[in-house]
Scaffold this motif. Structure first.
Motif, PDB file in Angstrom:
ATOM      1  N   VAL A 136      14.419  -0.775   6.150  1.00  0.00           N
ATOM      2  CA  VAL A 136      13.315  -1.733   6.001  1.00  0.00           C
ATOM      3  C   VAL A 136      12.554  -1.870   7.317  1.00  0.00           C
ATOM      4  O   VAL A 136      11.316  -1.863   7.347  1.00  0.00           O
ATOM      5  CB  VAL A 136      13.851  -3.103   5.535  1.00  0.00           C
ATOM      6  N   GLU A 137      13.302  -1.991   8.418  1.00  0.00           N
ATOM      7  CA  GLU A 137      12.661  -2.098   9.735  1.00  0.00           C
ATOM      8  C   GLU A 137      11.849  -0.842  10.048  1.00  0.00           C
ATOM      9  O   GLU A 137      10.746  -0.923  10.607  1.00  0.00           O
ATOM     10  CB  GLU A 137      13.725  -2.322  10.816  1.00  0.00           C
ATOM     11  N   SER A 138      12.394   0.328   9.673  1.00  0.00           N
ATOM     12  CA  SER A 138      11.678   1.585   9.921  1.00  0.00           C
ATOM     13  C   SER A 138      10.385   1.646   9.115  1.00  0.00           C
ATOM     14  O   SER A 138       9.341   2.087   9.621  1.00  0.00           O
ATOM     15  CB  SER A 138      12.573   2.778   9.559  1.00  0.00           C
ATOM     16  N   VAL A 139      10.460   1.200   7.849  1.00  0.00           N
ATOM     17  CA  VAL A 139       9.262   1.209   6.998  1.00  0.00           C
ATOM     18  C   VAL A 139       8.209   0.252   7.550  1.00  0.00           C
ATOM     19  O   VAL A 139       7.015   0.581   7.613  1.00  0.00           O
ATOM     20  CB  VAL A 139       9.638   0.833   5.548  1.00  0.00           C
ATOM     21  N   ILE A 140       8.655  -0.941   7.959  1.00  0.00           N
ATOM     22  CA  ILE A 140       7.716  -1.921   8.521  1.00  0.00           C
ATOM     23  C   ILE A 140       7.055  -1.360   9.782  1.00  0.00           C
ATOM     24  O   ILE A 140       5.839  -1.501   9.981  1.00  0.00           O
ATOM     25  CB  ILE A 140       8.448  -3.242   8.825  1.00  0.00           C
ATOM     26  N   ALA A 142       6.649   1.819  10.501  1.00  0.00           N
ATOM     27  CA  ALA A 142       5.751   2.905  10.102  1.00  0.00           C
ATOM     28  C   ALA A 142       4.432   2.349   9.565  1.00  0.00           C
ATOM     29  O   ALA A 142       3.355   2.881   9.857  1.00  0.00           O
ATOM     30  CB  ALA A 142       6.426   3.781   9.042  1.00  0.00           C
ATOM     31  N   ILE A 143       4.516   1.258   8.784  1.00  0.00           N
ATOM     32  CA  ILE A 143       3.295   0.637   8.245  1.00  0.00           C
ATOM     33  C   ILE A 143       2.437   0.098   9.383  1.00  0.00           C
ATOM     34  O   ILE A 143       1.212   0.282   9.406  1.00  0.00           O
ATOM     35  CB  ILE A 143       3.664  -0.481   7.253  1.00  0.00           C
ATOM     36  N   ASN A 144       3.089  -0.581  10.341  1.00  0.00           N
ATOM     37  CA  ASN A 144       2.346  -1.106  11.495  1.00  0.00           C
ATOM     38  C   ASN A 144       1.705   0.016  12.307  1.00  0.00           C
ATOM     39  O   ASN A 144       0.537  -0.075  12.710  1.00  0.00           O
ATOM     40  CB  ASN A 144       3.276  -1.926  12.393  1.00  0.00           C
ATOM     41  N   ASP A 145       2.483   1.086  12.547  1.00  0.00           N
ATOM     42  CA  ASP A 145       1.958   2.218  13.318  1.00  0.00           C
ATOM     43  C   ASP A 145       0.765   2.852  12.604  1.00  0.00           C
ATOM     44  O   ASP A 145      -0.257   3.174  13.229  1.00  0.00           O
ATOM     45  CB  ASP A 145       3.053   3.264  13.539  1.00  0.00           C
ATOM     46  N   GLU A 146       0.911   3.039  11.284  1.00  0.00           N
ATOM     47  CA  GLU A 146      -0.174   3.658  10.519  1.00  0.00           C
ATOM     48  C   GLU A 146      -1.402   2.752  10.512  1.00  0.00           C
ATOM     49  O   GLU A 146      -2.539   3.217  10.654  1.00  0.00           O
ATOM     50  CB  GLU A 146       0.294   3.919   9.081  1.00  0.00           C
ATOM     51  N   GLY A 147      -1.151   1.434  10.349  1.00  0.00           N
ATOM     52  CA  GLY A 147      -2.269   0.491  10.363  1.00  0.00           C
ATOM     53  C   GLY A 147      -2.984   0.475  11.702  1.00  0.00           C
ATOM     54  O   GLY A 147      -4.222   0.452  11.760  1.00  0.00           O
ATOM     55  N   ASN A 148      -2.213   0.499  12.794  1.00  0.00           N
ATOM     56  CA  ASN A 148      -2.825   0.515  14.127  1.00  0.00           C
ATOM     57  C   ASN A 148      -3.613   1.800  14.365  1.00  0.00           C
ATOM     58  O   ASN A 148      -4.676   1.778  15.001  1.00  0.00           O
ATOM     59  CB  ASN A 148      -1.742   0.357  15.196  1.00  0.00           C
ATOM     60  N   MET A 149      -3.080   2.922  13.862  1.00  0.00           N
ATOM     61  CA  MET A 149      -3.790   4.187  14.017  1.00  0.00           C
ATOM     62  C   MET A 149      -5.122   4.148  13.266  1.00  0.00           C
ATOM     63  O   MET A 149      -6.163   4.585  13.778  1.00  0.00           O
ATOM     64  CB  MET A 149      -2.936   5.342  13.499  1.00  0.00           C
ATOM     65  N   ILE A 150      -5.084   3.591  12.040  1.00  0.00           N
ATOM     66  CA  ILE A 150      -6.315   3.484  11.258  1.00  0.00           C
ATOM     67  C   ILE A 150      -7.305   2.551  11.955  1.00  0.00           C
ATOM     68  O   ILE A 150      -8.518   2.815  11.986  1.00  0.00           O
ATOM     69  CB  ILE A 150      -5.994   2.987   9.835  1.00  0.00           C
ATOM     70  N   LYS A 151      -6.783   1.458  12.542  1.00  0.00           N
ATOM     71  CA  LYS A 151      -7.660   0.547  13.287  1.00  0.00           C
ATOM     72  C   LYS A 151      -8.336   1.269  14.446  1.00  0.00           C
ATOM     73  O   LYS A 151      -9.543   1.098  14.685  1.00  0.00           O
ATOM     74  CB  LYS A 151      -6.852  -0.635  13.821  1.00  0.00           C
ATOM     75  N   ARG A 152      -7.544   2.070  15.177  1.00  0.00           N
ATOM     76  CA  ARG A 152      -8.126   2.818  16.303  1.00  0.00           C
ATOM     77  C   ARG A 152      -9.178   3.808  15.810  1.00  0.00           C
ATOM     78  O   ARG A 152     -10.236   3.978  16.437  1.00  0.00           O
ATOM     79  CB  ARG A 152      -7.023   3.543  17.068  1.00  0.00           C
ATOM     80  N   MET A 153      -8.880   4.474  14.692  1.00  0.00           N
ATOM     81  CA  MET A 153      -9.843   5.423  14.132  1.00  0.00           C
ATOM     82  C   MET A 153     -11.119   4.707  13.704  1.00  0.00           C
ATOM     83  O   MET A 153     -12.235   5.202  13.929  1.00  0.00           O
ATOM     84  CB  MET A 153      -9.208   6.155  12.942  1.00  0.00           C
ATOM     85  N   VAL A 154     -10.952   3.522  13.083  1.00  0.00           N
ATOM     86  CA  VAL A 154     -12.125   2.750  12.653  1.00  0.00           C
ATOM     87  C   VAL A 154     -12.940   2.310  13.864  1.00  0.00           C
ATOM     88  O   VAL A 154     -14.173   2.439  13.889  1.00  0.00           O
ATOM     89  CB  VAL A 154     -11.683   1.530  11.817  1.00  0.00           C
ATOM     90  N   ASP A 155     -12.247   1.786  14.885  1.00  0.00           N
ATOM     91  CA  ASP A 155     -12.952   1.351  16.102  1.00  0.00           C
ATOM     92  C   ASP A 155     -13.691   2.513  16.759  1.00  0.00           C
ATOM     93  O   ASP A 155     -14.836   2.363  17.221  1.00  0.00           O
ATOM     94  CB  ASP A 155     -11.956   0.742  17.092  1.00  0.00           C
ATOM     95  N   LYS A 156     -13.042   3.674  16.783  1.00  0.00           N
ATOM     96  CA  LYS A 156     -13.678   4.848  17.379  1.00  0.00           C
ATOM     97  C   LYS A 156     -14.900   5.268  16.571  1.00  0.00           C
ATOM     98  O   LYS A 156     -15.970   5.567  17.133  1.00  0.00           O
ATOM     99  CB  LYS A 156     -12.674   5.996  17.451  1.00  0.00           C
ATOM    100  N   SER A 157     -14.753   5.284  15.241  1.00  0.00           N
ATOM    101  CA  SER A 157     -15.873   5.678  14.380  1.00  0.00           C
ATOM    102  C   SER A 157     -17.028   4.697  14.510  1.00  0.00           C
ATOM    103  O   SER A 157     -18.199   5.094  14.533  1.00  0.00           O
ATOM    104  CB  SER A 157     -15.405   5.758  12.920  1.00  0.00           C
ATOM    105  N   VAL A 158     -16.703   3.396  14.593  1.00  0.00           N
ATOM    106  CA  VAL A 158     -17.745   2.380  14.749  1.00  0.00           C
ATOM    107  C   VAL A 158     -18.493   2.585  16.064  1.00  0.00           C
ATOM    108  O   VAL A 158     -19.736   2.551  16.108  1.00  0.00           O
ATOM    109  CB  VAL A 158     -17.122   0.965  14.691  1.00  0.00           C
TER     110      VAL A 158
END
Length: 256
Positions: A136-140, A142-158
Motif C-alpha cells: 500500500v505504501e509503495s502504491v501511494i 508511486a501515485i505521488n511520484d506519478e502525480g508530481n511528474m505530471i505536475k512538472r510536465m504540465v508546468d513545463k508545458s505551460v
C-alpha cells in the motif's frame, strides 16, 4: 484407578486425601505427597487439589454387574470380563485405562497439529498483513511520484506555451507597429498637402496658379493609402479535461 468418592489417602489409608496425583491417579495426604515428590521417579508428578477434582464413578456392566474394565474395539463399547466370553466373544479388546490414555494422546496430537496449523496460519496472515501494508505504501508513493511528474510536465508545458505565445505575439505586434508607422507617415504627408492647399488658396489666381494646382494634384495622387490587412487576434481554446482523464494519466491500481 482412584475414585473421587474416596477422599482418604490411598498410601497411608488414614489421613484425608487432599491431593490427587494426576500421573498415578491416586489420592495423597499432605505428608505422603511430600514423600512422593522426594522420590526420584515421581518428583516431577503433577498434583491437583482434591476439591478441584470432578468425581468419577466406576461404571458397572448392566448385565453382569461387574466393573467395566475393558473396551471392545470391535463394537467401541466398554465391557466387563464376563462380556468377553459372551456377546463379545472373539472381538478385539483393550484395557479402558489404555484406551483412555491412547485417546488422550490422540487428542493431544490432534490439538497440537491444529494449534500448529493455527500458528502457521497466524504467521502467514501477519506476514501477509505486513507485506500488504508495504505494498500500500509503495502504491501511494508511486501515485505521488506519478502525480508530481505530471505536475512538472504540465508546468513545463505551460511555461513553454507562454513563451511561444509571447514570441509569436511579438512578431504580430511588430507588423502592426510597421503598419502604424506607415499610416502615420501617410497622415503626415496628407496633412502637409492640406496645408499647402490652404496656402495656395490664398495666393493670386493666375496662370501660375493652375500649374501649382496640377503639381499638387500629382502629389495627392502619389500619396498612397495602403489597404489594411487582417488584424491579428489571439484566443485560447480550452480543452475539456475531466477528473477521470487525470486519473487515467496517473495510472491504475488493483486489489485482489
Amino acid at each position: 484407578m482412584a475414585q473421587a468418592a474416596s477422599k482418604t489417602c490411598e498410601i497411608c489409608v488414614s489421613a484425608p486425601g487432599s491431593h490427587y496425583c494426576i500421573d498415578c491417579e491416586e489420592y495423597y495426604c499432605e505428608n505422603c505427597k511430600l514423600l512422593h515428590n522426594r522420590q526420584k521417579l515421581s518428583r516431577n508428578h503433577a498434583f491437583q487439589k482434591a476439591t478441584d477434582l470432578i468425581p468419577e464413578g466406576k461404571s458397572k456392566c448392566s448385565k453382569h454387574k461387574e466393573e467395566l474394565t475393558l473396551l471392545c474395539n470391535t463394537c467401541n463399547v466398554p465391557v466387563c470380563t464376563s462380556c468377553v466370553a459372551g456377546k463379545h466373544n472373539k472381538h478385539d479388546f483393550s484395557k479402558i485405562v489404555d484406551a483412555i490414555a491412547q485417546l488422550r494422546e490422540e487428542n493431544e496430537t490432534k490439538i497440537r497439529a491444529k494449534t500448529n496449523d493455527a500458528n502457521q496460519n497466524l504467521k502467514k496472515i501477519e506476514d501477509s498483513l505486513k507485506s500488504f501494508d508495504n505494498s500500500v505504501e509503495s502504491v501511494i508513493k508511486a501515485i505521488n511520484d506519478e502525480g508530481n511528474m505530471i505536475k512538472r510536465m504540465v508546468d513545463k508545458s505551460v511555461a513553454e506555451m507562454i513563451v511561444l505565445v509571447k514570441e509569436q505575439s511579438k512578431k504580430e505586434k511588430e507588423k502592426l507597429t510597421i503598419m502604424l508607422s506607415d499610416a502615420r507617415s501617410v497622415l503626415a504627408a496628407g496633412q502637409t498637402l492640406d496645408r499647402k492647399r490652404k496656402a495656395l488658396d490664398k495666393t493670386r489666381h493666375d496662370g501660375g496658379m493652375v500649374q501649382k494646382i496640377n503639381t499638387m494634384t500629382e502629389e495627392i495622387n502619389k500619396l498612397k493609402i495602403n489597404s489594411l490587412l487582417e488584424f491579428p487576434n489571439i484566443s485560447f481554446n480550452r480543452k475539456s479535461v475531466a477528473e477521470d482523464d487525470i486519473r487515467r494519466m496517473i495510472g491504475t491500481y488493483t486489489i485482489r
